[in-house]
Design a protein around this motif. Sequence first.
Motif, mmCIF file in Angstrom:
data_model
loop_
_atom_site.group_PDB
_atom_site.id
_atom_site.type_symbol
_atom_site.label_atom_id
_atom_site.label_comp_id
_atom_site.label_asym_id
_atom_site.label_seq_id
_atom_site.Cartn_x
_atom_site.Cartn_y
_atom_site.Cartn_z
ATOM 1 N N THR A 27 0.837 -1.164 -0.066
ATOM 2 C CA THR A 27 0.039 -0.004 0.027
ATOM 3 C C THR A 27 0.830 1.419 0.192
ATOM 4 O OG1 THR A 27 -0.144 0.070 2.382
ATOM 5 C CG2 THR A 27 -1.820 -1.328 1.268
ATOM 6 N N ASP A 28 2.133 1.085 0.189
ATOM 7 C CA ASP A 28 3.203 2.422 0.236
ATOM 8 C C ASP A 28 3.427 2.754 -1.180
ATOM 9 O OD1 ASP A 28 4.910 3.978 1.208
ATOM 10 O OD2 ASP A 28 6.217 2.746 1.422
ATOM 11 N N THR A 29 2.895 3.937 -1.522
ATOM 12 C CA THR A 29 3.007 4.746 -2.697
ATOM 13 C C THR A 29 3.842 5.986 -2.556
ATOM 14 O OG1 THR A 29 0.896 6.129 -2.401
ATOM 15 C CG2 THR A 29 0.946 3.832 -3.653
ATOM 16 N N ARG A 30 4.190 6.236 -1.538
ATOM 17 C CA ARG A 30 5.045 7.447 -1.303
ATOM 18 C C ARG A 30 6.527 7.067 -1.725
ATOM 19 N NH1 ARG A 30 1.382 7.054 2.567
ATOM 20 N NH2 ARG A 30 0.464 8.956 3.539
ATOM 21 N N GLN A 31 7.124 8.447 -1.871
ATOM 22 C CA GLN A 31 8.618 8.178 -2.573
ATOM 23 C C GLN A 31 9.384 7.340 -1.591
ATOM 24 O OE1 GLN A 31 10.275 11.842 -3.594
ATOM 25 N NE2 GLN A 31 12.491 11.148 -3.930
ATOM 26 N N ARG A 32 10.494 6.632 -2.102
ATOM 27 C CA ARG A 32 11.387 5.845 -1.273
ATOM 28 C C ARG A 32 12.871 6.301 -1.769
ATOM 29 N NH1 ARG A 32 8.960 -0.270 -1.733
ATOM 30 N NH2 ARG A 32 6.820 0.115 -1.512
ATOM 31 N N PRO A 33 13.518 6.341 -0.711
ATOM 32 C CA PRO A 33 14.915 6.709 -1.014
ATOM 33 C C PRO A 33 15.692 5.503 -1.704
ATOM 34 C CG PRO A 33 14.318 7.470 1.212
ATOM 35 C CD PRO A 33 13.135 6.553 0.780
ATOM 36 N N TRP A 36 15.677 1.613 -0.476
ATOM 37 C CA TRP A 36 14.989 1.393 0.495
ATOM 38 C C TRP A 36 13.572 0.575 0.422
ATOM 39 C CZ3 TRP A 36 13.812 5.413 4.928
ATOM 40 C CH2 TRP A 36 14.962 5.939 5.405
ATOM 41 N N LYS A 37 13.285 -0.342 1.230
ATOM 42 C CA LYS A 37 12.151 -1.391 0.873
ATOM 43 C C LYS A 37 10.943 -0.456 1.142
ATOM 44 C CE LYS A 37 14.825 -4.785 0.170
ATOM 45 N NZ LYS A 37 14.980 -5.452 -0.904
ATOM 46 N N LEU A 38 10.935 0.620 1.970
ATOM 47 C CA LEU A 38 9.576 1.226 2.424
ATOM 48 C C LEU A 38 9.944 2.763 2.405
ATOM 49 C CD1 LEU A 38 8.321 -0.800 5.507
ATOM 50 C CD2 LEU A 38 7.419 -0.875 3.033
ATOM 51 N N SER A 39 8.836 3.652 2.127
ATOM 52 C CA SER A 39 8.847 5.092 2.397
ATOM 53 C C SER A 39 9.314 5.323 3.802
ATOM 54 C CB SER A 39 7.674 5.622 1.806
ATOM 55 O OG SER A 39 6.570 5.487 2.758
ATOM 56 N N PRO A 40 9.757 6.745 3.998
ATOM 57 C CA PRO A 40 9.989 7.075 5.337
ATOM 58 C C PRO A 40 8.737 6.981 6.037
ATOM 59 C CG PRO A 40 11.368 8.316 4.051
ATOM 60 C CD PRO A 40 10.551 7.484 3.105
ATOM 61 N N TRP A 41 7.568 7.346 5.567
ATOM 62 C CA TRP A 41 6.412 7.289 6.330
ATOM 63 C C TRP A 41 5.918 5.872 6.705
ATOM 64 C CZ3 TRP A 41 1.828 4.656 5.165
ATOM 65 C CH2 TRP A 41 0.650 5.147 6.042
ATOM 66 N N ALA A 42 6.012 4.923 5.642
ATOM 67 C CA ALA A 42 5.758 3.556 6.110
ATOM 68 C C ALA A 42 6.563 3.107 7.088
ATOM 69 C CB ALA A 42 5.945 2.646 4.855
ATOM 70 N N VAL A 43 7.880 3.381 6.925
ATOM 71 C CA VAL A 43 8.922 2.972 8.218
ATOM 72 C C VAL A 43 8.431 3.343 9.654
ATOM 73 C CG1 VAL A 43 11.389 2.913 9.281
ATOM 74 C CG2 VAL A 43 10.814 2.733 6.519
ATOM 75 N N LEU A 75 18.418 8.864 8.566
ATOM 76 C CA LEU A 75 18.868 7.820 7.842
ATOM 77 C C LEU A 75 18.647 7.962 6.267
ATOM 78 C CD1 LEU A 75 17.789 4.779 10.089
ATOM 79 C CD2 LEU A 75 20.190 5.715 9.500
ATOM 80 N N ALA A 76 17.728 8.837 5.969
ATOM 81 C CA ALA A 76 17.505 9.235 4.599
ATOM 82 C C ALA A 76 18.569 10.071 3.886
ATOM 83 C CB ALA A 76 16.147 9.889 4.386
#
Length: 362
Positions: A27-33, A36-43, A75-76
């Motif tokens: 469900t994670d559609t936000r930008q990922r560095p 990264w497996k997930l976006s910062p929001w999802a982390v 970390l980003a």
Amino acid sequence: MNMSNTNAQRLPAEQQFAAELEALAKTDTRQRPPHWKLSPWAVVTYLIGGNVDGAVITPKYVGQRRLIEIAVATLATDRALLLLGLPGTAKSWVSEHLAAAISGDSTLLVQGTAGTAEEAIRYSWNYALLLAKGPSREALVPSPIMRAMEGGTLARVEELTRVPADVQDTLITILSEKTLPVPELASEVRAQRGFNLIGTANNKDRGVNEMSSALKRRFNTVILPTPETLEEEVSIVQMRVDALGRALELPAEAPALAEIRRVVTVFRELRDGKTADGKSKLKSPSGTLSTAEAISVVSSGLSLAGHFGDGALTAQDVAAGLVGAVVKDPVQDGVVWREYLETVVKDRDGWKDLYRACRELL
């Protein structure tokens, strides 16, 4: 990594919580560095908990959301993260889950001790190959940090301030230049995008090696505080004990909240040097009485209840763990503990059973 080892005593976070990480990734559609497996929001959601499209994400950290946001945002960037705090404030726990959510691999770990050598941070050699063929990339054994640099993932250094100061400073070039020289091969390893490092350190430990100012500048420090309230600490202990009980398959019932509350209350009062109502001052023992130790006391009590009792956690089951946690110095701490039992526990409503159980062990 062996993903099929279901008999392991403790699986890494990315395997224990694989379903939650997968639900977030879907469900994670936000930008990922990069990498990264997930976006910062999802982390952050993974660590703090929440509900994502019907999937329940259990909280891994109970505390201020903003602290986790700062850690993830660090970390980003190209700055490393140092998680600092008293023993038992979940530094290692948070470090592991950050690596699991960001890189999908929390096992690139250097455990800091007084005996940690420079090779643990840089690289070592397969001496059989070294003698047979001389220095070569084949004979080089990469450290977890070198592997993280090559893969563009996170590495972890636990108890950084227990590492000798000269070994600590091996990290300066890695963190500032993002490169690891290999002079024996006249080459270097350059970190791929996504590489970063999480260090943990506690600020109340005997034998600590102070970090140099040059190394400190390479880190952004996030201080993880002790739980602010009794309810917050009780929640942390309950969550971790439930997870440990399932992992160890203890034949006991889930501990009663009232019993956890009593253990946490004892720890907080002795740690703070005063009773919960603030009316009486107390002597504090030499140990830290951390939340992690409270978790250990309740877990040990569950083991006693399950194997030698009727499965229900009682005062007799937690008493031995309490005495062991508080009395680190038999002379000094013994006096503190006896005084606490006689002036606080003995006369507290509903605590007679705990008083008797603890007195029997003195």
